[in-house]
Scaffold this motif. Structure first.
Motif, PDB file in Angstrom:
ATOM      1  N   GLU A   1       7.228  -1.835  -0.308  1.00 51.32           N
ATOM      2  CA  GLU A   1       7.342  -1.287  -1.481  1.00 51.32           C
ATOM      3  C   GLU A   1       6.963  -2.315  -2.739  1.00 51.32           C
ATOM      4  OE1 GLU A   1      10.699   0.978  -1.270  1.00 51.32           O
ATOM      5  OE2 GLU A   1      10.016   1.980   0.446  1.00 51.32           O
ATOM      6  N   ASP A   2       6.907  -3.368  -2.505  1.00 50.89           N
ATOM      7  CA  ASP A   2       7.232  -4.390  -3.551  1.00 50.89           C
ATOM      8  C   ASP A   2       5.724  -5.190  -3.406  1.00 50.89           C
ATOM      9  OD1 ASP A   2       7.948  -6.302  -5.413  1.00 50.89           O
ATOM     10  OD2 ASP A   2       8.494  -7.717  -4.001  1.00 50.89           O
ATOM     11  N   ASN A   3       4.846  -4.787  -4.454  1.00 56.38           N
ATOM     12  CA  ASN A   3       3.649  -5.680  -4.658  1.00 56.38           C
ATOM     13  C   ASN A   3       2.979  -6.310  -3.681  1.00 56.38           C
ATOM     14  OD1 ASN A   3       2.665  -6.013  -7.394  1.00 56.38           O
ATOM     15  ND2 ASN A   3       4.050  -7.535  -7.937  1.00 56.38           N
ATOM     16  N   GLY A   4       2.522  -5.561  -2.684  1.00 51.58           N
ATOM     17  CA  GLY A   4       1.593  -6.101  -1.597  1.00 51.58           C
ATOM     18  C   GLY A   4       2.466  -7.048  -0.900  1.00 51.58           C
ATOM     19  N   LEU A   5       3.719  -6.723  -0.539  1.00 45.84           N
ATOM     20  CA  LEU A   5       4.700  -7.722   0.454  1.00 45.84           C
ATOM     21  C   LEU A   5       4.157  -7.343   1.732  1.00 45.84           C
ATOM     22  CD1 LEU A   5       7.363  -9.360   0.882  1.00 45.84           C
ATOM     23  CD2 LEU A   5       8.371  -7.156   1.375  1.00 45.84           C
ATOM     24  N   PRO A   6       3.529  -8.269   2.524  1.00 46.32           N
ATOM     25  CA  PRO A   6       2.931  -7.857   3.849  1.00 46.32           C
ATOM     26  C   PRO A   6       4.032  -7.818   4.956  1.00 46.32           C
ATOM     27  CG  PRO A   6       2.477 -10.234   3.255  1.00 46.32           C
ATOM     28  CD  PRO A   6       3.225  -9.646   2.045  1.00 46.32           C
ATOM     29  N   LEU A   7       3.918  -6.624   5.748  1.00 46.29           N
ATOM     30  CA  LEU A   7       5.081  -6.668   6.685  1.00 46.29           C
ATOM     31  C   LEU A   7       4.630  -6.700   8.017  1.00 46.29           C
ATOM     32  CD1 LEU A   7       6.563  -3.441   5.385  1.00 46.29           C
ATOM     33  CD2 LEU A   7       7.559  -5.648   5.065  1.00 46.29           C
ATOM     34  N   SER A   8       3.194  -6.186   8.250  1.00 48.77           N
ATOM     35  CA  SER A   8       2.704  -6.511   9.576  1.00 48.77           C
ATOM     36  C   SER A   8       1.152  -6.343   9.226  1.00 48.77           C
ATOM     37  CB  SER A   8       2.897  -5.004  10.382  1.00 48.77           C
ATOM     38  OG  SER A   8       2.304  -4.750  11.324  1.00 48.77           O
ATOM     39  N   ILE A   9       0.304  -7.162  10.245  1.00 50.83           N
ATOM     40  CA  ILE A   9      -0.990  -7.359  10.114  1.00 50.83           C
ATOM     41  C   ILE A   9      -1.654  -7.043  11.482  1.00 50.83           C
ATOM     42  CG2 ILE A   9      -0.759  -9.742  10.472  1.00 50.83           C
ATOM     43  CD1 ILE A   9      -3.047 -10.020   8.545  1.00 50.83           C
ATOM     44  N   ALA A  10      -3.167  -6.423  11.360  1.00 51.85           N
ATOM     45  CA  ALA A  10      -3.850  -6.400  12.555  1.00 51.85           C
ATOM     46  C   ALA A  10      -5.370  -6.717  12.231  1.00 51.85           C
ATOM     47  CB  ALA A  10      -3.589  -5.039  13.122  1.00 51.85           C
ATOM     48  N   TRP A  11      -5.784  -7.655  13.148  1.00 58.73           N
ATOM     49  CA  TRP A  11      -7.294  -7.571  13.070  1.00 58.73           C
ATOM     50  C   TRP A  11      -8.050  -7.553  14.555  1.00 58.73           C
ATOM     51  CZ3 TRP A  11      -4.113 -11.946  11.440  1.00 58.73           C
ATOM     52  CH2 TRP A  11      -4.249 -12.987  12.594  1.00 58.73           C
ATOM     53  N   SER A  12      -9.378  -7.160  14.158  1.00 52.99           N
ATOM     54  CA  SER A  12     -10.142  -7.003  15.507  1.00 52.99           C
ATOM     55  C   SER A  12     -10.768  -8.465  16.023  1.00 52.99           C
ATOM     56  CB  SER A  12     -11.041  -5.940  15.522  1.00 52.99           C
ATOM     57  OG  SER A  12     -11.977  -6.303  14.352  1.00 52.99           O
ATOM     58  N   LEU A  13     -11.217  -8.528  17.062  1.00 54.42           N
ATOM     59  CA  LEU A  13     -11.948  -9.691  17.480  1.00 54.42           C
ATOM     60  C   LEU A  13     -13.216  -9.265  17.884  1.00 54.42           C
ATOM     61  CD1 LEU A  13      -9.299 -11.304  20.035  1.00 54.42           C
ATOM     62  CD2 LEU A  13     -10.042 -12.098  17.677  1.00 54.42           C
TER      63      LEU A  13
ATOM     64  N   ILE B   1       5.274  -9.663  10.190  1.00 53.20           N
ATOM     65  CA  ILE B   1       5.181 -10.761   9.739  1.00 53.20           C
ATOM     66  C   ILE B   1       6.679 -11.362   8.997  1.00 53.20           C
ATOM     67  CG2 ILE B   1       4.306 -11.895   7.513  1.00 53.20           C
ATOM     68  CD1 ILE B   1       1.876 -10.059   7.830  1.00 53.20           C
ATOM     69  N   GLN B   2       7.070 -12.367   9.519  1.00 50.68           N
ATOM     70  CA  GLN B   2       8.426 -12.949   8.816  1.00 50.68           C
ATOM     71  C   GLN B   2       8.529 -12.933   7.378  1.00 50.68           C
ATOM     72  OE1 GLN B   2       9.115 -16.625  10.547  1.00 50.68           O
ATOM     73  NE2 GLN B   2      10.046 -15.709  12.419  1.00 50.68           N
ATOM     74  N   PRO B   3       9.077 -12.309   6.596  1.00 54.47           N
ATOM     75  CA  PRO B   3       9.133 -12.583   5.164  1.00 54.47           C
ATOM     76  C   PRO B   3       9.522 -13.859   4.673  1.00 54.47           C
ATOM     77  CG  PRO B   3      10.945 -11.127   5.692  1.00 54.47           C
ATOM     78  CD  PRO B   3      10.344 -11.380   6.954  1.00 54.47           C
ATOM     79  N   ASP B   4       8.619 -14.545   3.778  1.00 50.57           N
ATOM     80  CA  ASP B   4       8.859 -15.601   3.108  1.00 50.57           C
ATOM     81  C   ASP B   4      10.123 -15.601   2.160  1.00 50.57           C
ATOM     82  OD1 ASP B   4       7.804 -18.779   2.839  1.00 50.57           O
ATOM     83  OD2 ASP B   4       8.299 -17.952   0.525  1.00 50.57           O
ATOM     84  N   ASP B   5      11.054 -16.462   1.976  1.00 46.99           N
ATOM     85  CA  ASP B   5      12.108 -16.457   1.271  1.00 46.99           C
ATOM     86  C   ASP B   5      11.738 -15.959  -0.142  1.00 46.99           C
ATOM     87  OD1 ASP B   5      13.776 -17.082   3.399  1.00 46.99           O
ATOM     88  OD2 ASP B   5      13.916 -19.117   2.716  1.00 46.99           O
ATOM     89  N   SER B   6      10.762 -16.295  -0.705  1.00 44.74           N
ATOM     90  CA  SER B   6      10.334 -16.156  -2.178  1.00 44.74           C
ATOM     91  C   SER B   6       9.716 -14.906  -2.231  1.00 44.74           C
ATOM     92  CB  SER B   6       9.177 -17.224  -2.313  1.00 44.74           C
ATOM     93  OG  SER B   6       8.064 -16.767  -1.750  1.00 44.74           O
TER      94      SER B   6
END
Length: 159
Positions: free
Chosen positions: A14-26, A36-41
């Motif tokens: 909910e915070d400004n594009g904080l990425p939680l999970s990502i997927a892409w195709s090959l 995605i592990q959240p960066d401390d920042s």
């Protein structure tokens, strides 16, 4: 088997594009997905932006943002990746790269530009129908990719 375009989807908090999970195709149609592990920042003391995940889940099951970037680079360096065009993927991707002072090496474009025969609204309607047909959830990146791959296959069979 034909090569697929690269599709990408990112689940955000909910915070400004904080990425939680990502997927892409090959190109062969396989899907890569990870938390995605959240960066401390990215996190403050009163942060409650993790969506359906706890901070513990993201830290223990996720991979570092830098590892996500490296894996994406191995699969799609200097490529155009296609999104469902919800506007959030670009902000989340920028946040991943900005954490390390990097410029994104991929370009994002709305998936509907791959299909000259469809308007954007028609593509979104077909996408919604595909979600319903497959019984998948639009907020999950791996489901988003599966839908875009299936829709791509369906639209190219008609040609």
């Amino acid at each position: 088997m034909a090569d697929y375009p690269g599709f990408i989807a990112i689940e955000i908090g909910e915070d400004n594009g904080l990425p939680l999970s990502i997927a892409w195709s090959l190109p062969d149609g396989r899907i890569k997905q990870t938390l995605i592990q959240p960066d401390d920042s990215w996190i403050t003391e009163d942060s409650n932006v993790m969506g359906a995940y706890s901070i513990e889940e993201l830290e223990s099951l996720g991979v570092s943002p830098l590892d996500v970037i490296r894996e994406l680079e191995n699969d799609h360096f200097s490529a155009t990746l296609y999104t469902s065009d919800n506007g959030e993927d670009e902000a989340a991707l920028a946040r991943l790269f900005d954490t390390y002072g990097l410029d994104p090496f991929v370009e994002l474009a709305p998936a509907q530009v791959l299909y000259d025969q469809l308007s954007a609204s028609e593509w979104h309607r077909l996408r919604s129908e595909m979600f319903n047909d497959l019984g998948l959830e639009p907020m999950r990146p791996e489901h988003e990719i599966e839908v875009m791959l299936n829709l791509h296959q369906q639209l190219n069979e008609k040609d």
